[in-house]
Design a protein around this motif. Structure first.
Motif, PDB file in Angstrom:
ATOM      1  N   GLY A   4     -13.415   2.106  -6.512  1.00 20.97           N
ATOM      2  CA  GLY A   4     -14.179   3.274  -5.217  1.00 20.97           C
ATOM      3  C   GLY A   4     -13.205   2.369  -4.198  1.00 20.97           C
ATOM      4  O   GLY A   4     -13.377   2.526  -2.721  1.00 20.97           O
ATOM      5  N   LYS A   5     -12.467   1.773  -4.445  1.00 15.14           N
ATOM      6  CA  LYS A   5     -11.143   0.836  -3.230  1.00 15.14           C
ATOM      7  C   LYS A   5     -10.559   1.884  -3.181  1.00 15.14           C
ATOM      8  O   LYS A   5      -9.647   2.839  -4.046  1.00 15.14           O
ATOM      9  CB  LYS A   5     -10.840  -0.418  -3.527  1.00 15.14           C
ATOM     10  N   PRO A   6      -9.939   2.049  -2.105  1.00 15.70           N
ATOM     11  CA  PRO A   6      -8.758   3.174  -1.524  1.00 15.70           C
ATOM     12  C   PRO A   6      -7.444   2.448  -2.229  1.00 15.70           C
ATOM     13  O   PRO A   6      -7.160   1.092  -2.011  1.00 15.70           O
ATOM     14  CB  PRO A   6      -8.135   2.883   0.095  1.00 15.70           C
ATOM     15  N   PHE A   7      -6.719   3.202  -2.802  1.00 11.30           N
ATOM     16  CA  PHE A   7      -5.270   2.777  -3.518  1.00 11.30           C
ATOM     17  C   PHE A   7      -3.904   4.357  -3.024  1.00 11.30           C
ATOM     18  O   PHE A   7      -4.590   5.398  -2.560  1.00 11.30           O
ATOM     19  CB  PHE A   7      -5.210   2.796  -5.136  1.00 11.30           C
ATOM     20  N   VAL A   8      -3.140   2.903  -3.209  1.00 17.09           N
ATOM     21  CA  VAL A   8      -1.639   3.822  -3.112  1.00 17.09           C
ATOM     22  C   VAL A   8      -0.536   4.193  -4.308  1.00 17.09           C
ATOM     23  O   VAL A   8      -0.848   2.815  -4.896  1.00 17.09           O
ATOM     24  CB  VAL A   8      -0.810   3.696  -2.132  1.00 17.09           C
ATOM     25  N   VAL A   9      -0.625   4.827  -5.203  1.00 18.22           N
ATOM     26  CA  VAL A   9       0.861   4.910  -5.986  1.00 18.22           C
ATOM     27  C   VAL A   9       1.801   5.239  -5.802  1.00 18.22           C
ATOM     28  O   VAL A   9       2.141   6.270  -5.206  1.00 18.22           O
ATOM     29  CB  VAL A   9      -0.555   6.009  -6.910  1.00 18.22           C
ATOM     30  N   VAL A  10       2.261   4.122  -5.683  1.00 19.06           N
ATOM     31  CA  VAL A  10       4.214   3.865  -5.890  1.00 19.06           C
ATOM     32  C   VAL A  10       4.363   4.584  -7.985  1.00 19.06           C
ATOM     33  O   VAL A  10       4.404   4.232  -8.435  1.00 19.06           O
ATOM     34  CB  VAL A  10       4.073   2.908  -5.543  1.00 19.06           C
ATOM     35  N   VAL A  11       5.028   5.139  -7.748  1.00 19.81           N
ATOM     36  CA  VAL A  11       5.873   6.231  -9.071  1.00 19.81           C
ATOM     37  C   VAL A  11       7.399   6.218  -9.052  1.00 19.81           C
ATOM     38  O   VAL A  11       8.062   6.382  -8.576  1.00 19.81           O
ATOM     39  CB  VAL A  11       5.491   7.798  -9.171  1.00 19.81           C
ATOM     40  N   MET A  12       7.301   5.576 -10.083  1.00 25.45           N
ATOM     41  CA  MET A  12       8.356   4.898 -10.219  1.00 25.45           C
ATOM     42  C   MET A  12       8.986   5.637 -11.290  1.00 25.45           C
ATOM     43  O   MET A  12       8.403   5.454 -12.958  1.00 25.45           O
ATOM     44  CB  MET A  12       9.441   3.420 -10.634  1.00 25.45           C
TER      45      MET A  12
ATOM     46  N   THR B 181      -1.570  14.776 -11.239  1.00 24.54           N
ATOM     47  CA  THR B 181      -3.493  14.940 -12.106  1.00 24.54           C
ATOM     48  C   THR B 181      -3.673  14.119 -11.897  1.00 24.54           C
ATOM     49  O   THR B 181      -5.136  14.168 -11.023  1.00 24.54           O
ATOM     50  CB  THR B 181      -3.477  16.713 -12.216  1.00 24.54           C
ATOM     51  N   PRO B 182      -3.668  13.033 -12.808  1.00 29.66           N
ATOM     52  CA  PRO B 182      -4.558  12.250 -12.845  1.00 29.66           C
ATOM     53  C   PRO B 182      -5.323  11.661 -11.390  1.00 29.66           C
ATOM     54  O   PRO B 182      -6.398  10.363 -11.308  1.00 29.66           O
ATOM     55  CB  PRO B 182      -4.235  11.101 -13.806  1.00 29.66           C
ATOM     56  N   PHE B 183      -4.541  11.006 -10.489  1.00 27.26           N
ATOM     57  CA  PHE B 183      -4.389  10.671  -9.308  1.00 27.26           C
ATOM     58  C   PHE B 183      -4.347  11.943  -7.799  1.00 27.26           C
ATOM     59  O   PHE B 183      -4.262  10.700  -6.871  1.00 27.26           O
ATOM     60  CB  PHE B 183      -4.038   9.277  -9.017  1.00 27.26           C
ATOM     61  N   SER B 184      -3.258  12.473  -8.356  1.00 26.53           N
ATOM     62  CA  SER B 184      -3.252  13.388  -6.661  1.00 26.53           C
ATOM     63  C   SER B 184      -4.861  13.377  -6.084  1.00 26.53           C
ATOM     64  O   SER B 184      -4.191  13.245  -4.865  1.00 26.53           O
ATOM     65  CB  SER B 184      -2.935  14.750  -6.935  1.00 26.53           C
ATOM     66  N   GLU B 185      -5.486  14.165  -6.794  1.00 25.73           N
ATOM     67  CA  GLU B 185      -6.567  13.847  -5.685  1.00 25.73           C
ATOM     68  C   GLU B 185      -6.991  11.850  -4.794  1.00 25.73           C
ATOM     69  O   GLU B 185      -7.931  12.411  -3.887  1.00 25.73           O
ATOM     70  CB  GLU B 185      -8.157  14.643  -6.016  1.00 25.73           C
ATOM     71  N   GLU B 186      -7.396  11.680  -5.603  1.00 26.56           N
ATOM     72  CA  GLU B 186      -7.800  10.500  -5.183  1.00 26.56           C
ATOM     73  C   GLU B 186      -7.787   9.087  -4.874  1.00 26.56           C
ATOM     74  O   GLU B 186      -7.567   8.741  -4.388  1.00 26.56           O
ATOM     75  CB  GLU B 186      -8.270   9.324  -6.617  1.00 26.56           C
ATOM     76  N   ALA B 187      -5.553   9.578  -4.357  1.00 27.36           N
ATOM     77  CA  ALA B 187      -4.653   8.138  -4.168  1.00 27.36           C
ATOM     78  C   ALA B 187      -4.740   8.837  -2.901  1.00 27.36           C
ATOM     79  O   ALA B 187      -4.570   9.611  -2.185  1.00 27.36           O
ATOM     80  CB  ALA B 187      -3.657   8.377  -4.926  1.00 27.36           C
ATOM     81  N   SER B 188      -4.840   7.308  -2.041  1.00 25.57           N
ATOM     82  CA  SER B 188      -4.787   7.679  -0.422  1.00 25.57           C
ATOM     83  C   SER B 188      -3.718   8.292  -0.100  1.00 25.57           C
ATOM     84  O   SER B 188      -3.159   8.898   1.092  1.00 25.57           O
ATOM     85  CB  SER B 188      -4.883   6.806   0.271  1.00 25.57           C
ATOM     86  N   ALA B 189      -2.508   8.121  -0.635  1.00 21.37           N
ATOM     87  CA  ALA B 189      -0.975   8.220  -0.897  1.00 21.37           C
ATOM     88  C   ALA B 189      -0.250   7.987  -2.067  1.00 21.37           C
ATOM     89  O   ALA B 189      -0.375   7.270  -2.542  1.00 21.37           O
ATOM     90  CB  ALA B 189      -0.452   7.388   0.070  1.00 21.37           C
ATOM     91  N   ILE B 190       0.909   8.990  -2.112  1.00 21.26           N
ATOM     92  CA  ILE B 190       1.808   8.920  -2.973  1.00 21.26           C
ATOM     93  C   ILE B 190       2.882   8.837  -2.805  1.00 21.26           C
ATOM     94  O   ILE B 190       3.634   9.642  -2.236  1.00 21.26           O
ATOM     95  CB  ILE B 190       1.443   9.951  -4.598  1.00 21.26           C
ATOM     96  N   LEU B 191       3.660   7.767  -3.503  1.00 16.21           N
ATOM     97  CA  LEU B 191       4.694   7.134  -2.373  1.00 16.21           C
ATOM     98  C   LEU B 191       6.088   7.381  -4.303  1.00 16.21           C
ATOM     99  O   LEU B 191       5.693   6.118  -5.841  1.00 16.21           O
ATOM    100  CB  LEU B 191       5.253   5.598  -2.588  1.00 16.21           C
TER     101      LEU B 191
ATOM    102  N   GLY C 101       7.406  16.712   1.698  1.00 16.57           N
ATOM    103  CA  GLY C 101       7.333  15.409   1.639  1.00 16.57           C
ATOM    104  C   GLY C 101       6.383  14.911   3.289  1.00 16.57           C
ATOM    105  O   GLY C 101       6.902  16.155   3.713  1.00 16.57           O
ATOM    106  N   LEU C 102       5.455  13.614   3.048  1.00 20.37           N
ATOM    107  CA  LEU C 102       4.896  13.725   4.651  1.00 20.37           C
ATOM    108  C   LEU C 102       5.788  12.287   5.419  1.00 20.37           C
ATOM    109  O   LEU C 102       6.417  11.714   4.326  1.00 20.37           O
ATOM    110  CB  LEU C 102       3.629  13.240   3.854  1.00 20.37           C
ATOM    111  N   THR C 103       5.036  12.473   6.521  1.00 16.35           N
ATOM    112  CA  THR C 103       5.371  10.967   7.528  1.00 16.35           C
ATOM    113  C   THR C 103       4.496  10.860   8.048  1.00 16.35           C
ATOM    114  O   THR C 103       2.806  11.042   8.020  1.00 16.35           O
ATOM    115  CB  THR C 103       6.825  11.919   8.158  1.00 16.35           C
ATOM    116  N   TYR C 104       4.636   9.218   8.718  1.00 14.23           N
ATOM    117  CA  TYR C 104       3.610   8.584   9.674  1.00 14.23           C
ATOM    118  C   TYR C 104       3.769   9.433  10.346  1.00 14.23           C
ATOM    119  O   TYR C 104       2.835   9.303  11.420  1.00 14.23           O
ATOM    120  CB  TYR C 104       3.897   6.912   9.672  1.00 14.23           C
ATOM    121  N   GLY C 105       3.693  10.957  10.939  1.00 11.38           N
ATOM    122  CA  GLY C 105       3.994  10.848  12.229  1.00 11.38           C
ATOM    123  C   GLY C 105       3.377  12.771  12.413  1.00 11.38           C
ATOM    124  O   GLY C 105       3.053  12.918  10.881  1.00 11.38           O
TER     125      GLY C 105
END
Length: 256
Positions: free
Chosen positions: A42-50, A58-68, A133-137
Motif C-alpha cells: 500500500g506504499k507509493p513506489f517508483v519502478v526503475v527498469v533496467m 502492465t504488472p505495475f503500470s497502473e499502480e506505480a507513481s512513476a516508471i523510469l 516521456g514525462l518531465t517534472y514541468g
C-alpha cells in the motif's frame, strides 16, 4: 530488469536463448513476486527498469507513481538515476521504441509484413507510445507557425510556455502524414529538437524540415513527394490519443 544472461544478440556467450530472442516480454518470476509484494504494502513506489529492450510493464503500470526506463546506463547510472528520482535533474528523455501492452499485439516472427510493427504501423493502442516521456514541468505549446512548401522544405516556429515551478528541457517532436495511398499507416517522425524553458517563462523554437522527410516509397521503389495534403503535427510526442491521455497535451496540427 534483465542482464546479459537473459537478453542479447544471437551468439552472445552466456545468453540462455541461443537465438538472442526472448520467449516473451515478461520480467523474471522472482521480480514479479517482488512487485506484487510491494503493491500489497500500500506504499507509493517508483519502478526503475533496467533492460536492453521494451518489456511488459502492465504488472505495475497502473499502480506505480512513476516508471523510469533506465536501459543499461553504465558505471555512473546509479548517480544519474538518483539525481532524477530526487529532483536534482529534470528528466527529458523520450522513448525510442514502442512499449506494447502484450506480446500478443506483435505479429508472428515469420510474418515479414509491417503490420503492427513500429509506431508507424501499429494498429492496437500501445501501453507507452514511441516518443513518449514525462518531465517534472508543466509545458504546453502556445503557438505554431509553418513557412515554406513540400518541394523546398518547411520551417516550423513553435512557442512553448512552462506553467510549472521547475525549469525544464523538453523535446519538441514534429510528425507528418500525407493523404497518399503509399504513406505509412500512422504518422512518421520528420524532425525533433530540444528546447529549454525556465519555470513560469516562455520559449521559442525553430526547426527546419527538409522536403525529403515528407517523401513516400512507391510500390515500385520510387522515392518521391506525396500526393494530396500533408498534415504536420507539433507536440511533445505523437499526435495520438494515448500520448494525449498520458501527457495531457494535444499536438498542434498544421497543413501544407
Amino acid at each position: 530488469g534483465l542482464n546479459d544472461t537473459l537478453e542479447g544478440e544471437e551468439g552472445d556467450e552466456g545468453n540462455q536463448y541461443a537465438s538472442g530472442d526472448k520467449k516473451d516480454l515478461s520480467f523474471p518470476k522472482p521480480q514479479l513476486k517482488l512487485i506484487d509484494a510491494v503493491k500489497k504494502s500500500g506504499k507509493p513506489f517508483v519502478v526503475v527498469v533496467m533492460t536492453g529492450s521494451a518489456m511488459d510493464m502492465t504488472p505495475f503500470s497502473e499502480e506505480a507513481s512513476a516508471i523510469l526506463q533506465a536501459w543499461y546506463p553504465g558505471a555512473r547510472g546509479g548517480l544519474s538515476i538518483g539525481d532524477i528520482i530526487f529532483g536534482k535533474v529534470n528528466p527529458s528523455g523520450k522513448l525510442p521504441v514502442t512499449i506494447y501492452r502484450s506480446v500478443d499485439d506483435l505479429p508472428d516472427f515469420e510474418d515479414y509484413s509491417m503490420k503492427n510493427r513500429t509506431y508507424k504501423y501499429i494498429e492496437n493502442e500501445p501501453l507507452y507510445p514511441f516518443g513518449f516521456g514525462l518531465t517534472y514541468g508543466k509545458v504546453k505549446i502556445t503557438d505554431a507557425v509553418i513557412e515554406g512548401d513540400r518541394a523546398q522544405g518547411v520551417t516550423i516556429k513553435v512557442k512553448i510556455a512552462n506553467e510549472g515551478s521547475v525549469n525544464v528541457t523538453e523535446v519538441v517532436q514534429i510528425y507528418a502524414r500525407a493523404d497518399d495511398p503509399d504513406e505509412v499507416r500512422n504518422c512518421k517522425l520528420v524532425g525533433f529538437g530540444r528546447v529549454a524553458c525556465e519555470a513560469g517563462e516562455n520559449a521559442s523554437f525553430v526547426l527546419e524540415i527538409p522536403s525529403d522527410n515528407f517523401r513516400v516509397v512507391r510500390q515500385d521503389g520510387r522515392y518521391e513527394l506525396p500526393l494530396g495534403e500533408i498534415s504536420i503535427y507539433a507536440g511533445f510526442g505523437q499526435p495520438d490519443e494515448r500520448t494525449a491521455e498520458l501527457t495531457g497535451n494535444k499536438s498542434v496540427c498544421l497543413e501544407i
